[in-house]
Enzyme design. Structure first.
Site, PDB file in Angstrom:
ATOM      1  N   SER A 170      -7.332  81.246  49.544  1.00  0.00           N
ATOM      2  CA  SER A 170      -8.506  80.361  49.623  1.00  0.00           C
ATOM      3  C   SER A 170      -8.674  79.800  51.036  1.00  0.00           C
ATOM      4  O   SER A 170      -9.735  79.253  51.361  1.00  0.00           O
ATOM      5  CB  SER A 170      -8.397  79.218  48.610  1.00  0.00           C
ATOM      6  OG  SER A 170      -7.276  78.402  48.900  1.00  0.00           O
ATOM      7  N   HIS A 171      -7.650  79.916  51.877  1.00  0.00           N
ATOM      8  CA  HIS A 171      -7.745  79.394  53.241  1.00  0.00           C
ATOM      9  C   HIS A 171      -7.296  80.400  54.287  1.00  0.00           C
ATOM     10  O   HIS A 171      -6.901  80.039  55.393  1.00  0.00           O
ATOM     11  CB  HIS A 171      -7.012  78.053  53.349  1.00  0.00           C
ATOM     12  CG  HIS A 171      -7.725  76.994  52.572  1.00  0.00           C
ATOM     13  ND1 HIS A 171      -7.574  76.872  51.200  1.00  0.00           N
ATOM     14  CD2 HIS A 171      -8.654  76.081  52.935  1.00  0.00           C
ATOM     15  CE1 HIS A 171      -8.355  75.901  50.755  1.00  0.00           C
ATOM     16  NE2 HIS A 171      -9.023  75.408  51.791  1.00  0.00           N
ATOM     17  N   ASP A 199     -11.160  77.924  45.856  1.00  0.00           N
ATOM     18  CA  ASP A 199     -10.853  78.760  44.689  1.00  0.00           C
ATOM     19  C   ASP A 199     -12.031  78.829  43.725  1.00  0.00           C
ATOM     20  O   ASP A 199     -12.193  79.832  43.021  1.00  0.00           O
ATOM     21  CB  ASP A 199      -9.591  78.244  43.983  1.00  0.00           C
ATOM     22  CG  ASP A 199      -8.323  78.681  44.709  1.00  0.00           C
ATOM     23  OD1 ASP A 199      -8.314  79.805  45.252  1.00  0.00           O
ATOM     24  OD2 ASP A 199      -7.369  77.898  44.770  1.00  0.00           O
TER      25      ASP A 199
HETATM   26  N1  NDP Z   1      -8.597  71.394  54.510  1.00  0.00           N
HETATM   27  C1  NDP Z   1      -9.030  70.827  53.409  1.00  0.00           C
HETATM   28  O1  NDP Z   1      -9.825  69.909  53.446  1.00  0.00           O
HETATM   29  C2  NDP Z   1      -8.541  71.292  52.086  1.00  0.00           C
HETATM   30  C3  NDP Z   1      -7.560  72.264  51.980  1.00  0.00           C
HETATM   31  N2  NDP Z   1      -7.079  72.626  50.748  1.00  0.00           N
HETATM   32  C4  NDP Z   1      -6.020  73.617  50.679  1.00  0.00           C
HETATM   33  O2  NDP Z   1      -6.161  74.426  49.537  1.00  0.00           O
HETATM   34  C5  NDP Z   1      -4.901  75.004  49.251  1.00  0.00           C
HETATM   35  C6  NDP Z   1      -4.751  75.211  47.775  1.00  0.00           C
HETATM   36  O3  NDP Z   1      -4.583  73.957  47.116  1.00  0.00           O
HETATM   37  P1  NDP Z   1      -4.282  73.955  45.546  1.00  0.00           P
HETATM   38  O4  NDP Z   1      -5.181  74.900  44.856  1.00  0.00           O
HETATM   39  O5  NDP Z   1      -4.226  72.568  45.083  1.00  0.00           O
HETATM   40  O6  NDP Z   1      -2.819  74.589  45.522  1.00  0.00           O
HETATM   41  P2  NDP Z   1      -2.021  75.200  44.272  1.00  0.00           P
HETATM   42  O7  NDP Z   1      -2.383  74.481  43.032  1.00  0.00           O
HETATM   43  O8  NDP Z   1      -2.161  76.674  44.279  1.00  0.00           O
HETATM   44  O9  NDP Z   1      -0.522  74.881  44.679  1.00  0.00           O
HETATM   45  C7  NDP Z   1      -0.132  73.566  44.931  1.00  0.00           C
HETATM   46  C8  NDP Z   1       1.340  73.510  45.258  1.00  0.00           C
HETATM   47  O10 NDP Z   1       2.088  73.733  44.077  1.00  0.00           O
HETATM   48  C9  NDP Z   1       2.940  74.872  44.213  1.00  0.00           C
HETATM   49  N3  NDP Z   1       2.913  75.576  42.942  1.00  0.00           N
HETATM   50  C10 NDP Z   1       1.874  76.207  42.372  1.00  0.00           C
HETATM   51  N4  NDP Z   1       2.235  76.701  41.169  1.00  0.00           N
HETATM   52  C11 NDP Z   1       3.534  76.366  40.989  1.00  0.00           C
HETATM   53  C12 NDP Z   1       4.480  76.590  39.952  1.00  0.00           C
HETATM   54  N5  NDP Z   1       4.165  77.241  38.846  1.00  0.00           N
HETATM   55  N6  NDP Z   1       5.744  76.112  40.119  1.00  0.00           N
HETATM   56  C13 NDP Z   1       6.076  75.431  41.231  1.00  0.00           C
HETATM   57  N7  NDP Z   1       5.225  75.198  42.255  1.00  0.00           N
HETATM   58  C14 NDP Z   1       3.974  75.648  42.127  1.00  0.00           C
HETATM   59  C15 NDP Z   1       2.375  75.670  45.348  1.00  0.00           C
HETATM   60  O11 NDP Z   1       3.379  76.446  45.971  1.00  0.00           O
HETATM   61  P3  NDP Z   1       3.052  77.941  46.513  1.00  0.00           P
HETATM   62  O12 NDP Z   1       2.160  77.750  47.703  1.00  0.00           O
HETATM   63  O13 NDP Z   1       4.360  78.548  46.830  1.00  0.00           O
HETATM   64  O14 NDP Z   1       2.327  78.643  45.374  1.00  0.00           O
HETATM   65  C16 NDP Z   1       1.804  74.567  46.250  1.00  0.00           C
HETATM   66  O15 NDP Z   1       2.778  74.015  47.070  1.00  0.00           O
HETATM   67  C17 NDP Z   1      -3.856  74.099  49.903  1.00  0.00           C
HETATM   68  O16 NDP Z   1      -3.243  74.827  50.943  1.00  0.00           O
HETATM   69  C18 NDP Z   1      -4.673  72.951  50.471  1.00  0.00           C
HETATM   70  O17 NDP Z   1      -4.200  72.416  51.696  1.00  0.00           O
HETATM   71  C19 NDP Z   1      -7.534  72.052  49.599  1.00  0.00           C
HETATM   72  C20 NDP Z   1      -8.502  71.093  49.675  1.00  0.00           C
HETATM   73  C21 NDP Z   1      -9.119  70.670  50.899  1.00  0.00           C
HETATM   74  O1  LIG Z   2     -10.824  74.360  49.367  1.00  0.00           O
HETATM   75  C1  LIG Z   2     -11.235  73.213  49.620  1.00  0.00           C
HETATM   76  O2  LIG Z   2     -11.337  72.341  48.757  1.00  0.00           O
HETATM   77  C2  LIG Z   2     -11.627  72.896  51.015  1.00  0.00           C
HETATM   78  N1  LIG Z   2     -11.124  73.601  51.968  1.00  0.00           N
HETATM   79  C3  LIG Z   2     -11.456  73.499  53.348  1.00  0.00           C
HETATM   80  C4  LIG Z   2     -12.211  72.280  53.668  1.00  0.00           C
HETATM   81  C5  LIG Z   2     -13.156  71.885  52.619  1.00  0.00           C
HETATM   82  C6  LIG Z   2     -12.528  71.791  51.269  1.00  0.00           C
END
Ligand code: NDP
Ligand SMILES: O=C(O)C1=NCCCC1
Length: 346
Positions: free
Chosen positions: A56-57, A197
């Protein structure tokens, strides 16, 4: 032209080395007006996400970076201004540039302060964060430091108990050193699902699990398009995720001097995709704490977690992907690679 990963089937794929993908992305950034330093930093960040399977990133974000730069919404040539404000506090004005070059500019001062005072805070404002957050914290743990970071994004999450969106997807990332193992790292959106996502699911025509979002009438929906077209996301864990998201707004915006997720107006910049907000990083030197070796204590915690049946730690999946990519390269399907090459002018 289609966006990278804007495909439903997995056509023939080609494997690129990490270095080759980084070089290709660097060329895209340079071609779309960033300085050499910014291009290098963003390319490394984006290629690292793709390598670790953080799709997703990863390269999925490249068209968003490009349209943002083309629209004039972000300054790809910005030179961050680092301010040494107190023994444990560093401020950076990113100059309407990306957050990662601002972090890079302040990093050595931040580490120096954390090592001498035991703790240091980095407050980045006037910045754009369009990436995964773990690359910002993991390197500190590699150096034996504990790091916690938050960044806010754009309004798309309904606070628990409210009926309209206000918060961003507001991730929290944490990294801690561990003896005899990869650092402990987690990185999670405080929304039930990251916005990226939802976009990917919409493109693939997939439904989401229940409880991720609502449609334009505020009704629960599993249709990602209904969320993207007038709907909104929900926080993870109800009032608990909502409280964490509120905390992120306070730390990443109010404390840094950045915008709240609801505060910026990008209507004059069609094509702008990156949130113009703030980021906070807290770095702790654990050698200044209670005397026991922190990395050994982390390892003991992990050992006990495995002892009660835990198979997967946060970060394990990424590290597995990273190891696989080292051997096999990073797989990109033909269509994705072709669109990246086109953006690079090749
Ligand atoms: N720049 C921005 O403004 C934003 C960026 N993001 C980015 O989006 C990305 C995805 O976020 P999100 O969807 O919440 O992430 P996930 O829900 O995929 O994962 C969250 C964390 O939980 C871990 N994890 C997931 N499943 C399991 C499991 N079954 N058991 C143990 N650990 C687990 C992951 O490790 P692993 O990675 O090893 O799977 C990760 O560290 C992040 O990198 C976040 O920084 C999100 C919102 C805004
Ligand atoms: O996946 C998200 O949520 C975001 N990622 C990058 C910045 C905006 C929000």
């Amino acid at each position: 032209m289609s966006a990278p990963h804007d495909h439903v089937s997995t056509a023939v794929s080609q494997n690129l080395s990490f270095e080759a993908l980084t070089a290709l992305l660097e060329q895209i950034f340079l071609r779309h007006g960033t300085s050499a330093d910014v291009a290098k930093t963003l390319a490394l960040n984006c290629a690292s996400a793709e390598r670790d399977g953080a799709h997703s990133h990863g390269v999925f974000r490249i068209p968003g970076y490009v349209s943002t730069l083309q629209s004039g919404w972000v300054n790809g040539q910005a030179v961050p201004v680092v301010e040494d404000v107190a023994s444990g506090f560093v401020r950076v004005d990113a100059g309407n540039g990306f957050a990662q070059p601002a972090l890079a500019a302040a990093r050595s001062l931040l580490v120096e302060k954390a090592r001498s005072a035991g703790i240091a805070v980095l407050a980045i404002r006037n910045s754009h964060h369009f990436a995964a957050l773990w690359p910002d914290v993991e390197p500190f743990a590699d150096e034996g430091l504990v790091a916690l970071s938050v960044v806010n994004s754009m309004t798309c999450v309904v606070p628990h108990g409210a009926d309209r969106p206000l918060f961003g997807t507001n991730p929290i990332a944490f990294a801690a050193p561990r003896a005899n193992g990869d650092p402990i790292v987690f990185d999670l959106a405080t929304s039930a699902i990251a916005h990226g996502d939802v976009q990917i699911a919409a493109r693939k025509g997939e439904r989401l699990p229940a409880g991720m979002g609502v449609d334009s009438l505020g009704q629960p929906t599993q249709d990602p398009k209904a969320i993207l077209e007038g709907g909104a996301l929900l926080p993870f864990g109800g009032h608990k995720g909502s409280a964490l998201s509120m905390m992120v707004e306070l730390l990443a915006a109010a404390l840094t001097g950045g915008n709240f997720s609801f505060e910026f107006d990008w209507s004059n910049h069609p094509g702008a995709k990156t949130p113009w907000t703030g980021q906070l990083l807290i770095v702790i030197d654990p050698s200044k704490s209670a005397g026991q070796n922190f990395a050994e204590r982390s390892q003991e915690l992990v050992r006990q977690m495995h002892g009660v049946g835990l198979k997967r730690l946060p970060g394990d999946r990424r590290h597995r992907q990273r190891a696989k990519a080292k051997v096999e390269g990073i797989a990109l399907d033909a269509q994705t690679l072709a669109s990246l090459r086109e953006l690079a002018g090749l």
